[in-house]
Design an enzyme around this catalytic site. Structure first.
Site, PDB file in Angstrom:
ATOM      1  N   ASN A 210       3.631 -83.991  -3.100  1.00 21.64           N
ATOM      2  CA  ASN A 210       5.000 -84.525  -3.021  1.00 21.64           C
ATOM      3  C   ASN A 210       5.076 -85.855  -3.766  1.00 21.64           C
ATOM      4  OD1 ASN A 210       4.378 -86.760  -1.090  1.00 21.64           O
ATOM      5  ND2 ASN A 210       3.764 -85.013   0.174  1.00 21.64           N
ATOM      6  N   LYS A 289      -9.954 -70.619 -11.715  1.00 16.60           N
ATOM      7  CA  LYS A 289      -8.555 -70.855 -12.101  1.00 16.60           C
ATOM      8  C   LYS A 289      -7.783 -69.532 -12.092  1.00 16.60           C
ATOM      9  CE  LYS A 289      -5.751 -72.511 -15.880  1.00 16.60           C
ATOM     10  NZ  LYS A 289      -5.696 -72.659 -17.313  1.00 16.60           N
ATOM     11  N   ASP A 307      -1.264 -81.661  12.417  1.00 17.16           N
ATOM     12  CA  ASP A 307      -0.406 -82.850  12.524  1.00 17.16           C
ATOM     13  C   ASP A 307      -1.314 -84.025  12.867  1.00 17.16           C
ATOM     14  OD1 ASP A 307       1.321 -84.937  13.416  1.00 17.16           O
ATOM     15  OD2 ASP A 307       2.924 -83.442  13.516  1.00 17.16           O
ATOM     16  N   PHE A 324       6.260 -92.363  10.945  1.00 22.90           N
ATOM     17  CA  PHE A 324       7.433 -92.547  10.092  1.00 22.90           C
ATOM     18  C   PHE A 324       8.260 -91.272  10.137  1.00 22.90           C
ATOM     19  CE2 PHE A 324       5.724 -96.388   8.520  1.00 22.90           C
ATOM     20  CZ  PHE A 324       6.767 -97.035   7.862  1.00 22.90           C
ATOM     21  N   LYS A 338      11.280 -86.707  17.331  1.00 23.67           N
ATOM     22  CA  LYS A 338       9.887 -86.830  16.857  1.00 23.67           C
ATOM     23  C   LYS A 338       9.054 -87.711  17.784  1.00 23.67           C
ATOM     24  CE  LYS A 338       9.983 -86.263  12.480  1.00 23.67           C
ATOM     25  NZ  LYS A 338      10.173 -86.497  11.053  1.00 23.67           N
ATOM     26  N   LYS A 342       5.798 -85.724  19.054  1.00 25.44           N
ATOM     27  CA  LYS A 342       4.467 -86.162  18.616  1.00 25.44           C
ATOM     28  C   LYS A 342       3.813 -87.078  19.656  1.00 25.44           C
ATOM     29  CE  LYS A 342       5.634 -85.694  13.744  1.00 25.44           C
ATOM     30  NZ  LYS A 342       4.672 -85.292  12.721  1.00 25.44           N
TER      31      LYS A 342
HETATM   32  O1  C5P Z   1       6.682 -84.122  11.058  1.00 24.70           O
HETATM   33  P1  C5P Z   1       7.099 -85.071   9.989  1.00 24.70           P
HETATM   34  O2  C5P Z   1       6.402 -84.830   8.677  1.00 24.70           O
HETATM   35  O3  C5P Z   1       8.567 -85.203   9.794  1.00 24.70           O
HETATM   36  O4  C5P Z   1       6.632 -86.488  10.579  1.00 24.70           O
HETATM   37  C1  C5P Z   1       6.370 -87.582   9.775  1.00 24.70           C
HETATM   38  C2  C5P Z   1       5.313 -88.425  10.417  1.00 24.70           C
HETATM   39  O5  C5P Z   1       4.227 -87.623  10.851  1.00 24.70           O
HETATM   40  C3  C5P Z   1       4.691 -89.406   9.453  1.00 24.70           C
HETATM   41  O6  C5P Z   1       4.271 -90.526  10.195  1.00 24.70           O
HETATM   42  C4  C5P Z   1       3.509 -88.654   8.884  1.00 24.70           C
HETATM   43  O7  C5P Z   1       2.513 -89.519   8.386  1.00 24.70           O
HETATM   44  C5  C5P Z   1       3.051 -87.862  10.088  1.00 24.70           C
HETATM   45  N1  C5P Z   1       2.483 -86.542   9.787  1.00 24.70           N
HETATM   46  C6  C5P Z   1       1.147 -86.328  10.065  1.00 24.70           C
HETATM   47  N2  C5P Z   1       0.590 -85.107   9.827  1.00 24.70           N
HETATM   48  C7  C5P Z   1       1.337 -84.096   9.337  1.00 24.70           C
HETATM   49  C8  C5P Z   1       2.702 -84.296   9.063  1.00 24.70           C
HETATM   50  C9  C5P Z   1       3.236 -85.541   9.284  1.00 24.70           C
HETATM   51  O8  C5P Z   1       0.469 -87.252  10.498  1.00 24.70           O
HETATM   52  N3  C5P Z   1       0.783 -82.925   9.116  1.00 24.70           N
END
Ligand code: C5P
Length: 399
Positions: A210, A289, A307, A324, A338, A342
């Site tokens: 990204n 490849k 996550d 974030f 969130k 989380k």
């Molecule tokens: O779930 P989402 O991507 O919207 O949440 C964003 C937050 O979760 C950010 O703090 C990001 O660093 C963290 N994140 C993570 N592991 C992931 C996806 C997101 O730690 N697989």
């Protein structure tokens, strides 16, 4: 921020186009409550007049070492004694070399030799001059002697080139200066920060990723260092240089990032997930490849990544954990959800649909969501925002 109240700042201005910003800097330092006296090198006087800085500082400007009249009013030794902190902004490559080698061939270098106050420098020069090995060696030695180095910033230069060497903006310099006087809020604490994107391999040459620049996470790492924390920056691939005193752990994929986080986060005090972690990765990484085929479509099967932040928040001795939330709609509602999903202590929400802030830009505006309430930070430079966020998080840690 009132930490410059009643502080005596001796501002040294050397010759470079950024000298024009010294006028704004003097105003900002005074606005924060400091008394300012200015010493200018002869070259600085070619860019901005002593009269301007005299009017703004409210004090006579000192320009010459061998000036009986100025020496009678306040001599170079008295000036050196007067200062609580000496700031050279802008600091030219030539001045850095003279400061490093201990020369006293003009008023400013003599004052720097004579002062017992801490010295801070804000380098400003062409990017090639900044990169020159002699300049870098001078900077390294000055740092070793505890000279604080503010910046330089990177971007478009007066000479038309791009790169590092821009003097930091006066507001940012004043904020960094104020930090030199503040009791460091995170001394003795360990902070782990994730930053940047992750890369999920498809085959040996291709990946999914990204546009995260890493700017917010790197700025938070710098702010945590400024606040006195041991700072571990776990970063996906990005173009930024890690802050000087950060422990930089370079990772590529979400799996690598999780492993590094599980290694460093247990026992830390504050964990901030500023990385844009890829939600999915290819189910299989092909060893060779991938070849183009006759088919017009191709299907990649993706599997969910772990996550990371939820894993850290679920640890037995979880640190204060900050996620974030980059959202483009219903920003606060999604961010609040969130916080619960989380099980983190705090979510920093930013609206990525607003132009000029967030993803890949230099500015950001956020709302910090906690169970006890929300705090909003208006649009500002990511470095300034990082200092404000770290100050708020330090209060949560220390109480
Ligand atoms: O779930 P989402 O991507 O919207 O949440 C964003 C937050 O979760 C950010 O703090 C990001 O660093 C963290 N994140 C993570 N592991 C992931 C996806 C997101 O730690 N697989």
């Amino acid at each position: 921020m009132s930490t410059l109240q009643n502080k005596r700042i001796l501002l040294g201005v050397t010759g470079g186009i950024a000298a024009y910003k010294a006028a704004e800097l003097v105003r900002e330092l005074r606005r924060l409550g400091a008394s300012v006296r200015v010493v200018m090198t002869p070259a600085a006087c070619e860019f901005i007049t002593p009269l301007t800085l005299q009017a703004l500082s409210g004090n006579p400007v000192h320009t010459a070492l061998l000036d009986p009249e100025a020496e009678a009013a306040m001599g170079h030794i008295e000036l050196a004694r007067w200062a609580d902190l000496t700031l050279i902004a802008p600091a030219s490559a030539d001045f850095l070399a003279r400061l490093q080698s201990g020369m006293g061939n003009d008023l400013l270098s003599t004052v720097c030799l004579a002062t017992r106050s801490p010295i801070a420098i804000a380098p400003a020069m062409n990017q090639a001059m900044w990169d020159a090995s002699s300049t870098q060696a001078n900077i390294a030695q000055l740092r070793e002697r505890n000279v604080a180095v503010f910046g330089p910033g990177s971007g478009e230069q007066a000479c038309g080139e791009f790169g590092p060497g821009r003097m930091l903006e006066p507001v940012e310099l004043a904020a960094q200066l104020a930090l030199q006087f503040s009791v460091q809020a995170l001394t003795g604490k360990t902070v782990v920060i994730t930053a940047g994107p992750t890369r999920e391999a498809i085959d040996p040459v291709r990946y999914l990723s990204n546009h995260s620049s890493g700017k917010m996470g790197y700025a938070l790492a710098q702010a945590a260092i400024d606040a006195g924390a041991r700072t571990i920056l776990i970063s996906g691939p990005c173009a930024l240089a890690a802050p000087e005193r950060a422990e930089h752990v370079a990772v590529t994929s979400a799996d690598d990032m999780l492993a590094a986080c599980l290694n460093y986060a247990p026992g830390c005090d504050l964990f901030i997930g500023a990385a844009a972690v890829a939600d999915f990765r290819p189910a299989n990484v092909v060893e060779q490849k991938l070849k183009k085929t006759a088919a017009d479509t191709m299907t990649l099967t993706l599997v969910k990544n772990p996550d990371i932040i939820a894993s850290i928040a679920a640890l037995d001795a979880a640190p204060f954990t900050v996620a974030f939330a980059a959202e483009s709609e219903q920003v606060l509602d999604y961010a609040r959800a969130k916080l619960e999903r989380k099980k983190v202590d705090c979510v920093i929400a930013n609206d990525i649909s607003a132009t000029g802030i967030g993803f890949n830009s230099d500015d950001n505006a956020v709302t910090v969501i906690e169970r006890s309430g929300d705090t909003t930070f208006d649009r500002r430079n990511k470095m300034q925002l990082a200092h404000a966020l770290i100050a708020l998080l330090a209060k949560r840690l220390i109480g």
